[in-house]
Design a protein around this motif. Structure first.
Motif, mmCIF file in Angstrom:
data_model
loop_
_atom_site.group_PDB
_atom_site.id
_atom_site.type_symbol
_atom_site.label_atom_id
_atom_site.label_comp_id
_atom_site.label_asym_id
_atom_site.label_seq_id
_atom_site.Cartn_x
_atom_site.Cartn_y
_atom_site.Cartn_z
ATOM 1 N N LEU A 142 10.902 -94.429 -37.792
ATOM 2 C CA LEU A 142 11.591 -94.785 -36.802
ATOM 3 C C LEU A 142 11.124 -96.123 -36.021
ATOM 4 C CD1 LEU A 142 13.522 -93.337 -34.597
ATOM 5 C CD2 LEU A 142 11.431 -92.889 -33.233
ATOM 6 N N ALA A 143 9.950 -96.824 -36.084
ATOM 7 C CA ALA A 143 9.593 -97.915 -35.845
ATOM 8 C C ALA A 143 10.193 -98.873 -36.816
ATOM 9 C CB ALA A 143 8.071 -98.102 -35.950
ATOM 10 N N GLN A 197 13.311 -98.672 -38.360
ATOM 11 C CA GLN A 197 14.507 -98.686 -37.964
ATOM 12 C C GLN A 197 14.880 -99.468 -36.710
ATOM 13 O OE1 GLN A 197 17.171 -95.271 -38.574
ATOM 14 N NE2 GLN A 197 15.339 -94.223 -39.034
ATOM 15 N N ALA A 198 13.854 -99.526 -35.736
ATOM 16 C CA ALA A 198 13.825 -100.188 -34.487
ATOM 17 C C ALA A 198 13.743 -101.688 -34.884
ATOM 18 C CB ALA A 198 12.790 -100.030 -33.450
ATOM 19 N N ARG A 219 14.598 -103.132 -37.680
ATOM 20 C CA ARG A 219 15.947 -103.706 -38.353
ATOM 21 C C ARG A 219 16.778 -104.022 -37.403
ATOM 22 N NH1 ARG A 219 18.588 -98.732 -41.095
ATOM 23 N NH2 ARG A 219 19.155 -98.538 -38.836
ATOM 24 N N GLU A 220 16.928 -103.005 -36.336
ATOM 25 C CA GLU A 220 18.229 -103.090 -35.328
ATOM 26 C C GLU A 220 17.714 -104.260 -34.366
ATOM 27 O OE1 GLU A 220 20.838 -101.166 -34.931
ATOM 28 O OE2 GLU A 220 20.354 -100.575 -36.747
ATOM 29 N N GLU A 221 16.372 -104.443 -33.982
ATOM 30 C CA GLU A 221 16.242 -105.644 -32.865
ATOM 31 C C GLU A 221 14.951 -105.747 -32.706
ATOM 32 O OE1 GLU A 221 17.839 -107.983 -31.016
ATOM 33 O OE2 GLU A 221 19.388 -106.208 -30.905
ATOM 34 N N SER A 271 13.106 -106.446 -29.367
ATOM 35 C CA SER A 271 12.732 -104.910 -28.658
ATOM 36 C C SER A 271 11.835 -104.215 -29.208
ATOM 37 C CB SER A 271 14.086 -104.334 -28.615
ATOM 38 O OG SER A 271 15.267 -105.143 -27.833
ATOM 39 N N ALA A 284 8.604 -102.162 -27.494
ATOM 40 C CA ALA A 284 8.292 -100.681 -27.634
ATOM 41 C C ALA A 284 7.021 -100.542 -27.929
ATOM 42 C CB ALA A 284 9.386 -100.182 -28.506
ATOM 43 N N VAL A 286 5.708 -101.715 -30.954
ATOM 44 C CA VAL A 286 5.405 -101.653 -32.508
ATOM 45 C C VAL A 286 5.033 -103.354 -33.049
ATOM 46 C CG1 VAL A 286 6.955 -101.597 -34.707
ATOM 47 C CG2 VAL A 286 7.540 -100.132 -32.637
ATOM 48 N N LYS A 300 19.370 -105.483 -25.381
ATOM 49 C CA LYS A 300 18.870 -105.384 -26.687
ATOM 50 C C LYS A 300 18.278 -104.032 -27.092
ATOM 51 C CE LYS A 300 17.191 -110.205 -27.170
ATOM 52 N NZ LYS A 300 18.076 -110.709 -28.096
ATOM 53 N N PRO A 301 19.244 -103.091 -26.877
ATOM 54 C CA PRO A 301 18.759 -101.689 -27.713
ATOM 55 C C PRO A 301 18.863 -101.508 -28.897
ATOM 56 C CG PRO A 301 21.304 -101.692 -27.089
ATOM 57 C CD PRO A 301 20.569 -103.104 -26.576
ATOM 58 N N PHE A 302 18.163 -100.587 -29.510
ATOM 59 C CA PHE A 302 18.266 -100.190 -31.038
ATOM 60 C C PHE A 302 19.732 -99.773 -31.308
ATOM 61 C CE2 PHE A 302 13.743 -99.647 -29.701
ATOM 62 C CZ PHE A 302 13.248 -101.011 -30.101
ATOM 63 N N LYS A 303 20.740 -100.423 -31.583
ATOM 64 C CA LYS A 303 21.919 -100.055 -31.500
ATOM 65 C C LYS A 303 22.397 -98.772 -32.297
ATOM 66 C CE LYS A 303 24.082 -104.347 -30.056
ATOM 67 N NZ LYS A 303 22.793 -105.243 -30.556
ATOM 68 N N ALA A 304 21.844 -98.880 -33.731
ATOM 69 C CA ALA A 304 22.411 -97.538 -34.372
ATOM 70 C C ALA A 304 21.566 -96.323 -34.097
ATOM 71 C CB ALA A 304 22.010 -97.974 -35.836
ATOM 72 N N LEU A 305 20.528 -96.373 -33.217
ATOM 73 C CA LEU A 305 19.505 -94.966 -32.773
ATOM 74 C C LEU A 305 20.322 -94.485 -31.490
ATOM 75 C CD1 LEU A 305 15.933 -96.353 -33.283
ATOM 76 C CD2 LEU A 305 17.561 -95.346 -35.025
ATOM 77 N N GLU A 333 16.574 -91.466 -29.400
ATOM 78 C CA GLU A 333 15.397 -92.283 -30.036
ATOM 79 C C GLU A 333 14.833 -93.508 -29.692
ATOM 80 O OE1 GLU A 333 17.386 -90.259 -34.390
ATOM 81 O OE2 GLU A 333 18.413 -92.020 -33.448
ATOM 82 N N VAL A 351 10.946 -94.273 -29.721
ATOM 83 C CA VAL A 351 10.304 -95.479 -30.354
ATOM 84 C C VAL A 351 9.027 -96.056 -29.418
ATOM 85 C CG1 VAL A 351 10.348 -98.050 -31.443
ATOM 86 C CG2 VAL A 351 12.332 -96.420 -31.825
ATOM 87 N N ARG A 404 13.419 -98.038 -21.621
ATOM 88 C CA ARG A 404 12.339 -98.515 -22.661
ATOM 89 C C ARG A 404 11.200 -99.102 -22.283
ATOM 90 N NH1 ARG A 404 15.376 -101.829 -26.329
ATOM 91 N NH2 ARG A 404 14.633 -103.400 -24.891
#
Ligand SMILES: Nc1ncnc2c1ncn2[C@@H]1O[C@H](COP(=O)(O)OP(=O)(O)OP(=O)(O)O)[C@@H](O)[C@H]1O
Ligand SMILES: [Mg+2]
Lengths: 302, 235
Positions: free
Chosen positions: A172-173, A175-176, A178-180, A183, A187, A189, B91-96, B100, B104, B148
């Motif tokens: 999960l970390a 993927q986070a 990868r996304e941003e 951010s 969180a 990480v 800036k959210p984690f867009k695909a999650l 979720e 994180v 978050r």
């Protein structure tokens, strides 16, 4: 039971059973090899967003690490396989600073790094160590069924790694990240550490695949184990099936590598055409891969 | 340095090439306090948040949290010490999914499942829990950013233009949320263009221009200060 376990067990069992009913074991072996490499790409690209065109460098490092452990250090094959994975991880550690680059820069730098590795290993001046351009001969330890079994185990490990990532806080970390990435830091990480860990895990998979490959073929030149096509195939198979899923890279590899073996070898010109069309269609219509199609119609794919 | 300060920033400078985005900014903030940070476009407000939160490293100056220098720590370390923020452009984690997104932050700050549910509730995100973050509108994404940040139990929260783009009802609700957060002891630095929104939250503001503080005091006094009037309406 974590999601994807049964799917993984099914895939592994398939390759345990198939040799009894299907004679072309070399094809089964390379199919497994690409399944592992595709999952390795998946671990890195799917979970962190880095696309390593030089991924084959880890494969080559694994093939050579394994071979040289046998030839120079007289390791037994299983221990040598671990040495192959260690060689790939070592290369990944040295290259870890590349993770500071982004996007195309990373892709190109990793490609350049794998070329450098190839030129070092095939350098005639290093013949006394690496056999240089003359290649490796492991005929003394050749064992077709043991190396096949080892690749089955490596496949199980690769699938297990992705199952773990899809179900764990590490995944999960990633993927986070990868996304941003910024951010992800907020969180809590540790972005650098998690990224590096994915990079090393991905390298280890390619190293194991390379080692098993070296043992299986026993005789090889440096060029084919550093062939850019290996990277490209693994990347295309993964993207075709769908990244950051367990089943995507499996489906992508089975279909496209199957297609390659069906028409690609006898009629390469048609294969290139079909391959090209498939890639363009994919990018245009299914950027999230084939399994995203199943998701769209509501199927719960692992 | 004031002994009760949670955050104390001294003579912070940050250049981009030859351009000084921050030019000797100093600030202090006590627990539970809300400080407004205002200034014209490009005056360095977001850069101040970026440097305090660790997105950029300052060229000079110090940042202390309860007296401890944090200016060289990476983002996740500052987060663990209790600094968090929201973004001008969320800036959210867009695909999650929304849940979720919070997960994180929860697992990396030892918050539990029940904290996720509580923060979803607190920021009116519960009905959106299973939606992908990219399907949220901008106001919802801002609340997700805030959720978050909050789930990591910050002691210092830096919020960047949370009011922009919200309708009057959403603004009132957002002000309530920020006030509740401050009441629980969190220090808030609120960068804001909407002075009406800011007035509800606090009376103490720092006004910036060209990377420097040009005024500190109440909003009312700021409105009468000739330098403040000059930078907002002068040119
Ligand atoms: N990463 C960067 N690289 C180069 N210049 C930057 C960078 N970040 C900010 N700047 C410049 O620094 C100055 C201050 O920017 P900053 O975003 O801090 O202003 P701001 O007060 O938040 O403005 P706004 O009210 O428009 O959000 C601007 O001139 C901006 O162009
Ligand atoms: Mg700004």
């Amino acid at each position: 039971m974590p999601r994807g376990v049964w799917f993984s067990v099914g895939v592994v069992l398939l390759f345990v059973v198939l040799p009894f009913v299907y004679g072309n074991h070399d094809l089964l072996f390379s199919m497994m090899m690409y399944l592992v490499l595709a999952q390795g790409i998946n671990v890195l690209f799917g979970f962190t967003g880095y696309l390593p065109f030089g991924y084959v460098g880890f494969f080559g490092a694994g093939a050579y690490g394994m071979s040289l452990a046998i030839l120079l250090l007289h390791f037994p094959p299983f221990a040598a396989l671990i040495a192959g994975a260690a060689a790939a991880v070592l290369v990944a550690l040295v290259l870890a600073p590349l993770l500071r680059l982004s996007g195309a820069y990373f892709a190109i730098a990793s490609l350049a790094a794998s070329e450098v590795l190839y030129y070092v290993i095939s350098n005639p001046h290093l013949t006394s160590i690496t056999q240089g351009p003359y290649g490796i001969n492991l005929a003394a330890v050749y064992d077709s069924s043991a190396s096949y079994a080892v690749m089955v185990a490596v496949l199980a490990l690769a699938l297990g790694m992705v199952v773990y990532l899809r179900n764990s806080r590490t995944g999960l970390a990633l993927q986070a990240i990868r996304e941003e990435p910024v951010s992800a830091g907020f969180a809590g990480v540790n972005v650098v550490r998690e990224r590096t860990r994915a990079w090393l895990m991905s390298a280890a998979l390619a190293g194991l695949a390379g080692g098993a490959y070296a043992w299986h073929v026993s005789v090889f030149y440096p060029k084919p184990v550093f062939d850019l096509n290996i990277s490209v195939f693994a990347i295309v198979f993964t993207l075709f099936g769908g990244v950051a899923t367990l089943s995507g890279p499996v489906v992508g590899t089975l279909l496209l590598y199957g297609l390659y073996n069906w028409i690609g070898i006898s009629q390469p010109q048609y294969f290139q055409l079909v391959f090209g069309v498939v890639i363009v269609a994919l990018v245009l219509f299914l950027p999230n891969g084939l399994v995203s199609l199943l998701r769209r119609v509501g199927a719960n794919v692992p | 340095m004031c002994p009760s300060a949670l955050l104390s920033v001294e003579r912070l400078s940050k250049r981009f090439g030859a351009f000084a985005a921050l030019d000797g900014l100093s600030l202090e903030l006590a627990p539970g306090e809300i400080l407004g940070l205002v200034g014209p476009n490009g005056s360095g407000k977001t850069t101040a948040i970026n440097v305090i939160s660790g997105v950029y490293t300052a060229d000079s100056g110090t940042i202390r949290l309860e007296g401890r220098p944090v200016g060289n720590l990476p983002i996740h370390r500052r987060t663990r010490l209790g600094i968090n923020r929201t973004f001008q452009v969320p800036k959210p984690f867009k695909a999650l999914t929304v849940a979720e997104n919070l997960e994180v932050a929860a697992v990396h700050s030892n918050a539990g499942r029940e904290d996720i549910a509580r923060h979803l509730d607190l920021l009116d995100l519960s009905p959106l829990a299973d939606r992908q973050a990219l399907t949220l509108n901008s106001a919802q994404q801002k609340r997700l950013d805030l959720a978050r940040a909050m789930i990591t139990r910050p002691r210092l929260l830096l919020v960047d233009e949370l009011g922009a783009g919200l309708n009057p009802a959403e603004l009132t609700r957002m002000a309530q949320m920020l006030q509740e957060i401050a009441r629980s002891g969190v220090a808030l630095l609120v960068v804001e263009h909407l002075l009406g929104f800011l007035r509800v939250l606090t009376s103490r503001v720092v006004v910036m221009d060209a990377g420097r503080e040009i005024f500190e005091g109440s909003l009312e006094a700021a409105a009468k200060d000739s330098r403040v009037i000059d930078v907002f309406f002068g040119h």
